[in-house]
Design a protein around this motif. Structure first.
Motif, short mmCIF file in Angstrom:
data_model
loop_
_atom_site.label_atom_id
_atom_site.label_comp_id
_atom_site.label_asym_id
_atom_site.label_seq_id
_atom_site.Cartn_x
_atom_site.Cartn_y
_atom_site.Cartn_z
N VAL A 116 107.31 -2.35 38.68
CA VAL A 116 106.67 -1.36 37.82
C VAL A 116 105.27 -1.05 38.33
O VAL A 116 104.85 0.10 38.46
CB VAL A 116 106.60 -1.86 36.38
CG1 VAL A 116 105.70 -0.94 35.54
CG2 VAL A 116 107.99 -1.91 35.78
N LYS A 117 104.54 -2.07 38.68
CA LYS A 117 103.15 -1.79 39.08
C LYS A 117 103.07 -1.14 40.46
O LYS A 117 102.03 -0.70 40.89
CB LYS A 117 102.33 -3.07 39.07
CG LYS A 117 102.84 -4.16 39.99
CD LYS A 117 102.02 -5.42 39.80
CE LYS A 117 102.58 -6.53 40.66
NZ LYS A 117 101.85 -7.77 40.44
N HIS A 118 104.16 -1.05 41.11
CA HIS A 118 104.16 -0.31 42.38
C HIS A 118 104.69 1.08 42.23
O HIS A 118 104.82 1.81 43.20
CB HIS A 118 105.01 -1.05 43.41
CG HIS A 118 104.38 -2.34 43.82
ND1 HIS A 118 103.27 -2.42 44.59
CD2 HIS A 118 104.71 -3.62 43.46
CE1 HIS A 118 102.94 -3.70 44.76
NE2 HIS A 118 103.79 -4.46 44.08
N PHE A 157 107.93 -7.89 49.63
CA PHE A 157 107.79 -8.92 48.57
C PHE A 157 108.45 -10.21 49.03
O PHE A 157 109.45 -10.20 49.74
CB PHE A 157 108.45 -8.46 47.27
CG PHE A 157 107.95 -7.10 46.81
CD1 PHE A 157 108.78 -5.99 46.84
CD2 PHE A 157 106.66 -6.96 46.33
CE1 PHE A 157 108.32 -4.76 46.40
CE2 PHE A 157 106.22 -5.73 45.90
CZ PHE A 157 107.05 -4.62 45.93
N PHE A 191 113.89 -4.21 33.91
CA PHE A 191 113.36 -3.80 35.22
C PHE A 191 112.26 -4.77 35.61
O PHE A 191 111.40 -5.11 34.81
CB PHE A 191 112.79 -2.37 35.09
CG PHE A 191 112.41 -1.74 36.39
CD1 PHE A 191 111.08 -1.52 36.68
CD2 PHE A 191 113.39 -1.38 37.30
CE1 PHE A 191 110.74 -0.93 37.88
CE2 PHE A 191 113.03 -0.81 38.50
CZ PHE A 191 111.70 -0.57 38.79
N PRO A 192 112.28 -5.28 36.85
CA PRO A 192 111.27 -6.27 37.25
C PRO A 192 109.87 -5.70 37.13
O PRO A 192 109.60 -4.57 37.53
CB PRO A 192 111.62 -6.57 38.69
CG PRO A 192 113.04 -6.14 38.87
CD PRO A 192 113.25 -5.04 37.91
N ALA A 193 109.06 -6.53 36.60
CA ALA A 193 107.67 -6.10 36.38
C ALA A 193 106.96 -5.82 37.68
O ALA A 193 106.12 -4.92 37.77
CB ALA A 193 106.94 -7.16 35.58
N PHE A 194 107.31 -6.60 38.73
CA PHE A 194 106.57 -6.43 39.98
C PHE A 194 106.85 -5.05 40.59
O PHE A 194 106.08 -4.55 41.41
CB PHE A 194 106.87 -7.55 40.97
CG PHE A 194 108.22 -7.49 41.62
CD1 PHE A 194 109.32 -8.13 41.03
CD2 PHE A 194 108.41 -6.81 42.81
CE1 PHE A 194 110.55 -8.08 41.64
CE2 PHE A 194 109.64 -6.76 43.43
CZ PHE A 194 110.74 -7.41 42.84
N ILE A 211 110.27 -13.24 47.22
CA ILE A 211 110.76 -13.71 45.92
C ILE A 211 111.51 -15.02 46.12
O ILE A 211 111.97 -15.34 47.23
CB ILE A 211 111.67 -12.67 45.25
CG1 ILE A 211 112.91 -12.38 46.14
CG2 ILE A 211 110.89 -11.39 45.00
CD1 ILE A 211 113.90 -11.47 45.47
#
Lengths: 334, 1016
Positions: free
Chosen positions: B106-108, B132, B101-104, B134
């Motif tokens: 996760v923090k959202h 985003f 799973f993309p880390a970016f 990318i």
């Protein structure tokens, strides 16, 4: 007099006007060509960086035995309408309970393969909005404790089951349904199964005396089965039956006696202090007046007028019937 | 630049701009629609699959859900970059990525669960929450769709915008190129078309260039088939023709204005911006004395010299002020213009700036006219106004002018000086707010009300006090409205006249009138005024009382209403005769006439009439004074009755006295015969009859003397009920059995002071009379009551005001008529012929008078009669009188007795009786003889008659007491006369013996006196 033409004489050509026009054109093209997306709030990210979700899963919060009151109380429920609707209603109730008792409540969504009875009995959930039959089963197996019973729209902590037919049906009384098809609700439903069985028993009928019977899973589905002529008779909860009867969609042929309504019960391990606080808060709930704005859609529930204290003896009569029909067995799991 | 070229450029620019804007708009629209499509797609996806997704989340079917999400992502040709789902707690449950799973993302992911403060997201509604970038270029729009309201179960979809932008860009480029090409082609075509179209206009231009102001333009050479050009040509031709015509017209108007200006009756001087004269009209030339040729170009001050008419000081010329300030200046009313030759004119003038269309001051126009005549008239008016002011100020009355709201605009001097204020301190104030009336808010309100009344158009008058330095003064305030030509109230005029003195005089007159009225009302006599027609004009209180009418009932009625017939009918004739002849019959005199009360009863009055002075309108009036004679007549009647009774009494008394003497002689000798010839047979019968006859004679004289009050009475306390008890049988026997007697005696009545025997006689007489009045039977009632007689009641009865015991004797007999009632108490009057002495009721009357009371009679013929006897109620204890115990006389022992009597027979009888009794007796014929005899003879006792000539018995007794105090005195009398009774004689009077006396009575009395004398 001066010639009028002095005021109408053409001026000399002005190249600046041409220049202005050209600049306007250029600017327009520039605007069109520009990307119209706003550059603010756009985060540049690298999608190649991946993580394993399991690595970020939050560990399950262990039960705090030292301070039982600090633990989160999970609240389970039996699905009545859509999950969103039911969740919204119960979440508002839990919000009220949390404010009144100071405890932390969390709504628990039961998987298809599980039942509230099981969850309540196994302490997956500590509280549950459970029907009378469900309570009896849970009581029989797990010794759950009744907290409150709901007051319905007729301000009674009791409800009924109605037998309904289509308005043009030849069935006029309950005695006439022999050799006719019957739709019931959920197998574990008090109004949708147990009470209709009692009504049939009282006139000397069993399900086998009918032409056919089926469990539709919900009161609504039961009603739809009658309306769509999939079956001739339906036994369902009183409020829904009356609602459709008022619209002239169905005809009520028999009403049952009053039996104890649905309520809220707790797992036997829940501390008494917590139970009393919850009971006190629920009995003080005034959904129609004082607390109306704090609840969501509560008027659509079976407990629209609030709660009264529930006692085990309230269910005695129903328990005997449940025992007779084998819904419950005597004794409880330790 | 040529018009065609300019137009072409404009068209090209416009088209190009239009294309660009369209392109721009399309691009934006595409972008918005694309965004909306994404949102709709996301919501549709969520709605269609939310239940399944939720259930999978609840059931923990992670793998199943992951497969589903991947399938959706890959199916959309790169439009959907990713999809992932979070559970109820907000943790990512499933996603569409293959390798982690993309880390970016996760923090959202939201962290919190079921937080009550978080806003409830509506399930099924997509919101663009993140963007985003990318891979450097690709833009991702992430949409968030809540699955369960109140929880963090959410569906996230990321849409790749790069793909969308690519499509949009490619679309918009094509559109742009196509648009520009089209714009160019259209522009070129437009240039050719325009060039051709404006060819006629170019021709016009060439013609107009050749225009000279003094030439006519000719567009006839303009040949064209274009209707618009033809029209333009025609119109331009007309325009220029009209222009020429207008120039001619303007020139005419200029000339006309010039003539008009010169014809104005006022002087007009115009200057330029520097104040130099540009024009004079003839009037200005005449007034200033300068011609336009002379004045043109000169400063206006040179020819327009003005001074103040009153002060003769120069007045600044207005030109500088007008030119500098631009304002219109008006010179004062006292402006005198001095012309070139020195002639002075009174002028009214004004100076105003001349402004251009740009509002710049180009000069000044001075307008003035000769107002010498008006000026003189105004001065005259002003002088008159000042004179009027002085006149008003000299007036002592208050004169003020006010606005309709009560504001003072003018006031004369008098009221100002009265207050000690100045005019400026009063003007402008409301009248009621001025110091004249500030002493009372009530007065202020009244003044305000008066002003309002006057302002409404109605004049009003009131009397009010005004505050002055000398205190409050009473004024008569008259408020009147002044009307303008539209008949509306424009001003108020208020006058105040001091009426303090008149008011005081009026008050005095009023007080006098009141006093006069009080005097008239206090009179006992009635005072009435009438007019010549007999109409009552005024009357006093006594009139109402006397006649029983109220003043309202009598006023303005004919006086005859107060008269009985025949005067009632004839009175008007009396007046008419007097008015005609002037002969006075009763006017100026008084006479007795009959008057009539309201209840139709008549009563006598003494009427005095006088004529009053004529009124201002020659009305004749008469005043009459009426004295009620009813009481007087009653008193006269009572007096006459009393006098008659008194005279009768005296007559009867005199007769009784002589009669008693005769009886005394007969009785005396009868007793002597009895004593001397007692043994003679048959003599006793004769002497007995003689005695009875004498007794009857005694009774008769007794009654006569009782009537005449000459009889001596022996009053004592008598209880009426007890007295009746003792004589009930007698009363019953006095009449027939058909008369029933009823006794109603009150227990609260006290005793009375009367002679009991007289009382019994009176009752008997009245009873007998009542019995006679009821020959066929009836009822006789005796009633006693205690009453108090008021002064009036007592006066009517002839008694003093006091408490009385009333004894009523009421019968149901035939009653007594009027004539009989008037004589019934007269002595010897009887209705029963000679069978009755006629003295009974007169005796009753006399008895009542002696008792201090009276008898009253009320009778109705056919009904009955009531006699009421009024006895003064006796409260004092009676004087104790010791009754002398009579004892048997003892024989004489030679004592010497002098008998004095002018009747010889009585003298001889007494002598013989005394000598037989053993006394030695001397006799004398009168008092003088007796005194003469006493000088030589000594006696022990004197027996004297009372009534004697020269000296009566009392006088003799007094002499004897003085000279011979040891001699005992016994008086004897046949007539009870109280004259000459003094205190000293009272004992003798009490102890006198009445004639005729028996020998035993005489000897007994002599014996007692002589025994007393011996004991002393």
């Amino acid at each position: 007099m001066t010639s009028v033409f002095e005021h109408t004489r053409f001026k000399k050509p002005d190249h600046r006007n041409i220049l202005r026009v050209l600049l306007a054109l250029t600017f327009s093209i520039f605007l069109v060509s520009c990307n119209d997306t706003q550059n603010d709030e756009i985060e540049s990210v690298d999608p190649s960086i991946r993580i394993n979700l399991l690595d970020i899963e939050e560990p399950h919060t262990a039960y705090n035995a030292e301070d039982p009151l600090a633990n989160t109380l999970h609240f389970g429920f039996e699905l009545r309408n859509s999950i969103q609707e039911d969740a919204a209603q119960y979440l508002s109730l839990l919000t009220y309970l949390g404010e009144e008792t100071g405890y932390t409540f969390k709504l628990h969504f039961a998987a298809r393969h599980s039942s509230l009875t099981e969850d309540l009995g196994n302490n997956v959930v500590q509280l549950g909005a459970i029907g009378a039959l469900g309570y009896l089963k849970a009581k029989s197996r797990f010794g759950v404790i009744p907290v409150v019973r709901g007051l319905s729209s007729n301000d009674k902590a009791e409800y009924q089951s109605f037998f309904v037919v289509r308005p043009d049906s030849a069935v006029n009384t309950l005695n006439d349904i022999k050799n006719h098809s019957l739709a019931l609700g959920n197998k574990d439903s008090t109004q949708g199964h147990l009470i209709p069985r009692i009504m049939l028993y009282k006139i000397g009928l069993t399900l086998d005396d009918l032409a056919s019977y089926q469990f539709t899973g919900s009161h609504y589905n039961c009603l739809q089965a009658v309306l769509l002529k999939e079956t001739q008779v339906c036994a369902l909860q009183d409020t829904l039956a009356e609602q459709y009867a008022e619209q002239g969609l169905v005809r009520i042929i028999k009403k049952s006696e009053y039996y104890p309504s649905s309520g809220i019960a707790t797992n036997k391990n829940v501390p008494t202090e917590i139970i009393e606080k919850i009971r006190h808060a629920l009995v003080r709930l005034h959904p129609l007046s004082e607390h109306k704005d704090r609840l969501y859609g509560w008027e659509k529930t079976e407990m629209s007028h609030g709660f009264i204290t529930a006692r085990e003896e309230d269910y005695t009569k129903l328990y005997h019937w449940a025992l007779q029909f084998g819904f419950v067995t005597s004794g409880s799991e330790k | 630049m040529k018009f065609s070229t300019r137009l072409t450029v404009i068209l090209l620019s416009a088209f190009s701009l239009l294309v660009v804007i369209s392109l721009f708009t399309v691009r934006i629209e595409l972008s918005v629609r694309q965004t909306a499509s994404q949102k709709i797609f996301a919501e549709t996806l969520a709605q269609g699959m939310s239940n399944a997704i939720i259930q999978d989340v609840i059931d923990g079917e992670r793998a199943k859900l992951t497969t589903l999400l991947k399938a959706i992502t890959h199916k959309d040709n790169g439009l959907i970059e990713y999809i992932y789902v979070s559970d109820m707690d907000g943790h990512v449950f499933a996603h569409s990525y293959s390798n982690g799973f993309p880390a970016f993302l996760v923090k959202h992911s939201p962290q919190n669960t079921q937080h009550p403060e978080r806003p409830q997201k509506s399930s099924g509604t997509a919101q663009l929450t993140s963007k985003f970038r990318i891979r450097g270029d690709d833009l991702i729009h992430e949409y968030e769709l809540p699955l369960i309201t109140g929880t963090d179960a959410t569906l996230y979809i990321g849409f790749n915008q790069a793909t969308i932008a690519q499509v949009i860009n490619s679309s918009s480029k094509g559109i742009l190129g196509l648009g520009l090409l089209l714009a160019t082609l259209i522009t070129i075509a437009a240039w050719f078309i325009i060039k051709r179209m404006i060819q006629p206009i170019n021709h016009f231009t060439s013609i107009l260039k050749q225009y000279r102001s003094d030439e006519r333009l000719d567009f006839s050479s303009q040949k064209t088939t274009i209707p618009e050009i033809q029209l333009l040509s025609s119109v331009l031709q007309d325009v220029f023709s009209t222009h020429n015509h207008h120039e001619i017209t303007l020139e005419k108007q200029r000339r006309h204005l010039e003539v008009t200006l010169n014809s104005i009756g006022d002087g007009v001087i115009t200057t330029d911006a520097k104040g130099k004269i540009t024009h004079l009209n003839p009037v200005a030339e005449q007034l200033t004395g300068w011609s336009i040729a002379e004045a043109k170009g000169l400063p206006v001050k040179t020819i327009f010299t003005v001074i103040d008419a009153t002060t003769r000081e120069p007045i600044p010329n207005p030109v500088e002020e007008v030119l500098s300030s631009g304002k219109t200046v008006y010179l004062s009313n006292h402006t005198t213009l001095i012309s070139k030759d020195g002639t002075e004119y009174q002028i009214a003038d004004s100076a105003a700036p001349i402004r251009s269309e740009e509002n710049e001051i180009n000069g000044m126009v001075l307008v003035f006219n000769d107002v010498s005549e008006q000026y003189h008239l105004r001065e005259t008016a002003k002088n008159m106004q000042q004179k009027s002011q002085r006149m008003l100020d000299d007036m002592q009355t208050f004169v003020g002018l006010f606005k309709t709201d009560g504001t003072l605009t003018f006031v004369n001097k008098a009221p100002i000086e009265a207050l000690g204020f100045t005019e400026s301190e009063l003007l402008g104030k409301k009248l009621w707010a001025t110091p004249w009336f500030d002493y009372s808010t009530e007065i202020q309100s009244k003044i305000e009300s008066e002003c309002e009344t006057a302002a409404s158009g109605t004049a009003s008058i009131c009397e009010i006090y005004i505050n002055t330095l000398d205190g409050l003064r009473l004024i008569e305030l008259t408020s009147r409205p002044l009307f303008d030509q539209y008949n509306k109230v424009s001003e108020l005029i208020i006058e105040g006249k001091e009426i303090s003195i008149q008011h005081a005089a009026l008050v005095t007159v009023q007080q006098q009138e009141i006093e006069l009225k009080e005097i008239l009302n206090s009179l006992e006599n009635s005072v009435i005024t009438i007019d010549q027609n007999g109409i009552i004009l005024s009357l006093n209180l006594a009139t109402e009382i006397m006649f029983g009418f109220s003043s309202e009932e009598m006023l303005h009625q004919n006086i005859s209403m107060l008269m009985p017939e025949p005067d009632k009918s004839q009175h008007d004739g009396y007046i008419a005769r007097y008015l005609k002849t002037g002969e006075k019959h009763i006017i100026g005199t008084s006479r007795e006439v009959a008057a009539q009360r309201k209840n139709k009863t008549s009563f006598p009055i003494n009427l005095s009439i006088a004529e009053l002075p004529r009124t201002d309108n020659n009305l004749r009036r008469f005043v009459g004074s009426c004295q009620n004679l009813t009481k007087i007549k009653l008193q006269h009647a009572q007096l006459q009755q009393a006098q008659k009774m008194d005279a009768l009494g005296k007559l009867v008394g005199g007769i009784a006295h002589d009669y008693n003497n005769i009886l005394g002689i007969i009785l005396g000798y009868n007793e002597l015969i009895t004593m001397k010839y007692a043994n003679t047979d048959g003599l006793s019968r004769y002497t007995s009859n003689i005695s009875q006859a004498v007794k009857r004679g005694q009774d008769l004289t007794h009654r006569m003397l009782a009537f005449s009050k000459r009889e001596s009475t022996k009053p004592q306390l008598v209880n009426i009920q007890e007295s009746f008890n003792s004589q009930k049988e007698m009363l019953s026997n006095s009449g027939t059995s058909r008369v029933s007697i009823i006794y109603n005696f009150s227990t609260s009545t006290g005793p009375i002071w009367v002679d009991p025997s007289e009382f019994e006689d009176a009752i008997l007489n009245l009873t007998i009379n009542a019995q006679h009045a009821m020959p066929d039977g009836g009822t006789l009632t005796f009633t006693t009551t205690s009453i108090h007689l008021s002064k009036m009641e007592a006066t009517i009865l002839g008694l003093p005001e006091n408490d009385y015991v009333k004894l009523s004797i009421t019968d149901t007999g035939s009653g007594i008529d009027e004539d009989t009632r008037s004589r019934i108490f007269e002595p010897f009057f009887s209705t029963k012929g000679t069978d009755n002495s006629g003295l009974g009721l007169s005796q009753v009357y006399a008895f009542m008078e002696r008792a201090g009371g009276t008898v009253d009679l009320y009778s109705q013929p056919g009904i009955g009669t009531e006699f009421s006897l009024y006895f003064p109620r006796h409260l004092d204890s009676p004087p104790t009188r010791t009754l002398e115990v009579l004892h048997t006389s003892t024989p004489g022992d030679g004592e010497r007795i002098l008998v004095v009597d002018d009747e010889p027979a009585l003298r001889e009888v007494a002598k013989e009786i005394l000598e037989i009794a053993g006394y030695r007796v001397l006799t004398a014929t009168d008092g003088l003889t007796a005194l003469s005899m006493l000088t030589t003879e000594s006696v022990d006792l004197i027996l004297s008659d009372v009534i004697m000539p020269n000296m009566d018995g009392y006088q003799l007794a007094e002499k004897i007491k003085q000279q011979y105090p040891s001699i005992k005195i016994q008086l004897a009398s046949g007539f009870s006369d109280d004259r000459h009774i003094t205190h000293a004689d009272e004992a003798l009077h009490e102890n006198r013996i009445s004639k005729p006396y028996t020998s035993s009575e005489l000897l007994n009395r002599i014996s007692i006196l002589l025994e007393k004398g011996k004991r002393q």
